[in-house]
Design a protein around this motif. Structure first.
Motif, PDB file in Angstrom:
ATOM      1  N   HIS A 127       1.204  -5.367   4.583  1.00 32.54           N
ATOM      2  CA  HIS A 127       1.107  -4.047   5.214  1.00 32.54           C
ATOM      3  C   HIS A 127       1.827  -4.106   6.566  1.00 32.54           C
ATOM      4  N   HIS A 128       2.100  -2.893   7.091  1.00 33.75           N
ATOM      5  CA  HIS A 128       2.839  -2.850   8.352  1.00 33.75           C
ATOM      6  C   HIS A 128       1.964  -2.369   9.506  1.00 33.75           C
ATOM      7  N   ILE A 129       2.594  -1.814  10.504  1.00 34.57           N
ATOM      8  CA  ILE A 129       1.944  -1.297  11.715  1.00 34.57           C
ATOM      9  C   ILE A 129       0.758  -0.369  11.400  1.00 34.57           C
ATOM     10  N   PRO A 166       0.794  -1.224   0.000  1.00 36.69           N
ATOM     11  CA  PRO A 166       0.000   0.000   0.000  1.00 36.69           C
ATOM     12  C   PRO A 166       0.833   1.284   0.000  1.00 36.69           C
ATOM     13  N   PHE A 167       2.031   1.211  -0.553  1.00 36.72           N
ATOM     14  CA  PHE A 167       2.929   2.369  -0.675  1.00 36.72           C
ATOM     15  C   PHE A 167       3.661   2.286  -2.013  1.00 36.72           C
ATOM     16  N   SER A 168       4.384   3.355  -2.342  1.00 32.77           N
ATOM     17  CA  SER A 168       5.086   3.422  -3.633  1.00 32.77           C
ATOM     18  C   SER A 168       6.172   2.362  -3.772  1.00 32.77           C
ATOM     19  N   CYS A 223      11.557  10.143   9.141  1.00 32.64           N
ATOM     20  CA  CYS A 223      11.831   9.003  10.020  1.00 32.64           C
ATOM     21  C   CYS A 223      11.380   7.801   9.205  1.00 32.64           C
ATOM     22  N   ASP A 224      12.298   6.892   8.925  1.00 34.40           N
ATOM     23  CA  ASP A 224      11.903   5.793   8.039  1.00 34.40           C
ATOM     24  C   ASP A 224      12.602   4.496   8.431  1.00 34.40           C
ATOM     25  N   GLN A 225      12.022   3.408   7.948  1.00 37.23           N
ATOM     26  CA  GLN A 225      12.551   2.089   8.270  1.00 37.23           C
ATOM     27  C   GLN A 225      13.986   1.934   7.751  1.00 37.23           C
ATOM     28  N   THR A 226      14.768   1.146   8.492  1.00 44.07           N
ATOM     29  CA  THR A 226      16.161   0.886   8.073  1.00 44.07           C
ATOM     30  C   THR A 226      16.204   0.234   6.694  1.00 44.07           C
ATOM     31  N   GLN A 247       3.282   9.322  -1.410  1.00 49.96           N
ATOM     32  CA  GLN A 247       2.551   8.042  -1.489  1.00 49.96           C
ATOM     33  C   GLN A 247       3.359   6.892  -0.895  1.00 49.96           C
ATOM     34  N   GLY A 248       4.543   7.191  -0.479  1.00 55.28           N
ATOM     35  CA  GLY A 248       5.417   6.190   0.120  1.00 55.28           C
ATOM     36  C   GLY A 248       6.728   6.878   0.409  1.00 55.28           C
ATOM     37  N   THR A 249       7.564   6.250   1.248  1.00 61.16           N
ATOM     38  CA  THR A 249       8.815   6.925   1.573  1.00 61.16           C
ATOM     39  C   THR A 249       9.909   6.639   0.538  1.00 61.16           C
ATOM     40  N   GLY A 250       9.586   5.842  -0.488  1.00 61.46           N
ATOM     41  CA  GLY A 250      10.514   5.685  -1.621  1.00 61.46           C
ATOM     42  C   GLY A 250      10.715   7.043  -2.296  1.00 61.46           C
ATOM     43  N   PRO A 251       9.648   7.660  -2.804  1.00 59.60           N
ATOM     44  CA  PRO A 251       9.808   8.993  -3.416  1.00 59.60           C
ATOM     45  C   PRO A 251      10.236  10.064  -2.415  1.00 59.60           C
ATOM     46  N   ASN A 274       6.567  12.346   5.080  1.00 60.27           N
ATOM     47  CA  ASN A 274       5.986  11.080   5.516  1.00 60.27           C
ATOM     48  C   ASN A 274       5.151  10.478   4.394  1.00 60.27           C
ATOM     49  N   ALA A 275       4.665   9.270   4.654  1.00 66.12           N
ATOM     50  CA  ALA A 275       3.893   8.569   3.611  1.00 66.12           C
ATOM     51  C   ALA A 275       2.398   8.707   3.862  1.00 66.12           C
ATOM     52  N   GLY A 276       2.003   9.816   4.487  1.00 64.17           N
ATOM     53  CA  GLY A 276       0.576  10.087   4.685  1.00 64.17           C
ATOM     54  C   GLY A 276       0.074   9.613   6.040  1.00 64.17           C
ATOM     55  N   GLY A 293      -1.352   7.612   8.792  1.00 68.37           N
ATOM     56  CA  GLY A 293      -1.476   6.168   8.986  1.00 68.37           C
ATOM     57  C   GLY A 293      -0.194   5.439   8.619  1.00 68.37           C
ATOM     58  N   ALA A 294       0.761   6.154   8.005  1.00 72.14           N
ATOM     59  CA  ALA A 294       2.036   5.512   7.660  1.00 72.14           C
ATOM     60  C   ALA A 294       2.943   5.474   8.889  1.00 72.14           C
ATOM     61  N   ALA A 295       3.905   4.582   8.865  1.00 72.75           N
ATOM     62  CA  ALA A 295       4.845   4.464   9.976  1.00 72.75           C
ATOM     63  C   ALA A 295       5.649   5.752  10.129  1.00 72.75           C
ATOM     64  N   SER A 296       6.028   6.330   9.004  1.00 73.55           N
ATOM     65  CA  SER A 296       6.802   7.570   9.028  1.00 73.55           C
ATOM     66  C   SER A 296       5.988   8.700   9.664  1.00 73.55           C
ATOM     67  N   GLN A 297       4.685   8.675   9.443  1.00 76.29           N
ATOM     68  CA  GLN A 297       3.824   9.699  10.045  1.00 76.29           C
ATOM     69  C   GLN A 297       3.730   9.469  11.551  1.00 76.29           C
ATOM     70  N   GLY A 308       9.918   1.071  -4.456  1.00 78.69           N
ATOM     71  CA  GLY A 308      11.223   1.582  -4.049  1.00 78.69           C
ATOM     72  C   GLY A 308      11.305   1.963  -2.583  1.00 78.69           C
ATOM     73  N   GLY A 309      10.199   1.872  -1.838  1.00 78.55           N
ATOM     74  CA  GLY A 309      10.216   2.203  -0.414  1.00 78.55           C
ATOM     75  C   GLY A 309      10.462   0.962   0.428  1.00 78.55           C
ATOM     76  N   PRO A 310      10.428   1.131   1.755  1.00 75.11           N
ATOM     77  CA  PRO A 310      10.768   0.020   2.643  1.00 75.11           C
ATOM     78  C   PRO A 310       9.785  -1.154   2.608  1.00 75.11           C
ATOM     79  N   THR A 311       8.497  -0.868   2.533  1.00 71.25           N
ATOM     80  CA  THR A 311       7.521  -1.960   2.518  1.00 71.25           C
ATOM     81  C   THR A 311       7.656  -2.729   1.207  1.00 71.25           C
ATOM     82  N   ASP A 312       7.893  -1.961   0.149  1.00 72.23           N
ATOM     83  CA  ASP A 312       8.099  -2.555  -1.171  1.00 72.23           C
ATOM     84  C   ASP A 312       9.336  -3.456  -1.175  1.00 72.23           C
TER      85      ASP A 312
HETATM   86  N1  ASP Z   1       6.914   2.304   5.272  1.00 71.31           N
HETATM   87  C1  ASP Z   1       6.721   3.635   4.881  1.00 71.31           C
HETATM   88  C2  ASP Z   1       5.927   4.371   5.896  1.00 71.31           C
HETATM   89  O1  ASP Z   1       5.066   3.786   6.500  1.00 71.31           O
HETATM   90  C3  ASP Z   1       5.986   3.776   3.617  1.00 71.31           C
HETATM   91  C4  ASP Z   1       6.579   3.034   2.517  1.00 71.31           C
HETATM   92  O2  ASP Z   1       6.753   1.825   2.629  1.00 71.31           O
HETATM   93  O3  ASP Z   1       6.866   3.667   1.520  1.00 71.31           O
HETATM   94  O4  ASP Z   1       6.100   5.533   6.022  1.00 71.31           O
END
Ligand code: ASP
Length: 327
Positions: A94-96, A38-40, A204-207, A186-190, A158-160, A162-166, A42-46
């Motif tokens: 999806h994450h947290i 549910p994110f762009s 603030c983003d995932q390692t 739309q994600g922390t990739g961009p 942040n990624a909006g 509800g995102a972890a970064s938010q 190139g980001g961490p979830t991706d």
């Molecule tokens: N994990 C990121 C976040 O929650 C979003 C992403 O995967 O791009 O902020």
């Protein structure tokens, strides 16, 4: 006679439908499986999902395709999977955010507890507090003072909602009793692309999305969000060490199917997830990114359901105590 024929044909339709379900569970998967992120791209979830999807694909003998459906802090993609056919061919990683969104949105197009079948936990990822390379503060102590002093003059990606970064930013701002200017992506990739380009100050983003850029010196890193320092970035202090007491945020990820998915298909997916997580390449790649695959006894529907339930209750309390209501 007509009634008998109608009854007979109804029985036939029912039997065919039952037969179809039986066959589909037995033959599953007979076509490519899609995992919605549910994110762009190139980001961490991706990144996490693509590693797991490749290993699951080997195990299932079918292509496992990753589809990025970013937007609204992960709730768009989650909503899409909640509404998908429960046939095992559309899944969600999806994450947290699955557990924070109910506390942040007045209404969601899905119920995380009833609209999904849980497959298993996947990984738990620390976060890092990072900034563009030429951001003024040189260490965590400076950063905290700088945020307190400059508040809304700082742009925070942040990624909006509800995102972890938010969530991470929200907890930091609450602890420091200040506000920064949030810039949603739309994600922390961009967002990382803009951080690297110097168009944004902080994130603030995932390692899984920051470790290589930190190692390459392309961004500044100040802290990790876990209670302990982490092996891949041993010089980074914890936020707790910097005076933000008891700060503890790590980002758990889970794999879901739409509610109503045949339990035999869920079982097959759980087994494939467990094999994928035990895969040596996945383990090595995860370790290089500062995370680890959960053990097999956590990659289960029961473990993910328990996590989701507990975390929804926890974040509801924390978010309302922080006085944040996003929408
Ligand atoms: N994990 C990121 C976040 O929650 C979003 C992403 O995967 O791009 O902020």
């Amino acid at each position: 006679m007509k009634t008998v024929i109608r009854t007979l044909s109804a029985a036939l339709v029912a039997a065919t439908a039952l037969g179809a379900i039986g066959v589909s569970a037995q033959d599953y998967p007979s076509q490519p499986v899609t995992i919605v992120v549910p994110f762009s791209a190139g980001g961490p979830t991706d990144t996490v999902t693509r590693l797991v999807a490749a290993a699951m694909s080997d195990e299932l003998g079918q292509q496992v395709v990753v589809q990025n459906v970013g937007g609204a802090g992960g709730t768009l993609g989650a909503g899409q999977v909640a509404a998908a056919a429960p046939d095992g061919y559309t899944l969600l990683l999806h994450h947290i955010g699955m557990s924070t969104a109910p506390a942040l949105y007045a209404s969601l197009p899905y119920d995380p507890l009833t609209d999904f079948a849980t497959i298993g936990l996947v990984t738990e990822v620390p976060m890092t507090v990072v900034a563009r390379r030429d951001f003024e503060p040189t260490n965590l102590e400076d950063l905290i003072a700088y945020i307190k002093e400059n508040g809304e003059n700082i742009t925070y990606a942040n990624a909006g909602i509800g995102a972890a970064s938010q969530l991470c930013g929200l907890l930091i701002m609450d602890a420091l009793d200040t506000k920064m200017t949030e810039v949603p992506y739309q994600g922390t990739g961009p967002a990382m692309t803009d951080l690297l380009g110097g168009q944004i100050d902080m994130m603030c983003d995932q390692t899984t999305n920051t470790t290589s850029q930190i190692h390459a010196g392309e961004i500044k890193a100040y802290a990790v969000t876990t209670p302990e320092r982490i092996a891949v970035l041993p010089d980074l202090p914890t936020l707790d060490e910097g005076g933000i007491d008891n700060f503890n945020l790590s980002i758990w990820h889970g794999l879901y199917a739409p509610a109503g998915t045949d339990p035999a298909i869920v079982e097959r997916l759980t087994a494939a997830l467990q094999v994928a997580l035990a895969n040596e390449k996945v383990g090595t790649s995860f370790a290089e990114l500062g995370t680890y695959p959960v053990p097999a006894d956590q990659a289960t529907p029961a473990a993910l359901s328990a996590m989701l339930e507990g975390q929804i209750a926890l974040w509801k309390e924390v978010i309302s105590a922080a006085g944040v209501s996003a929408q």
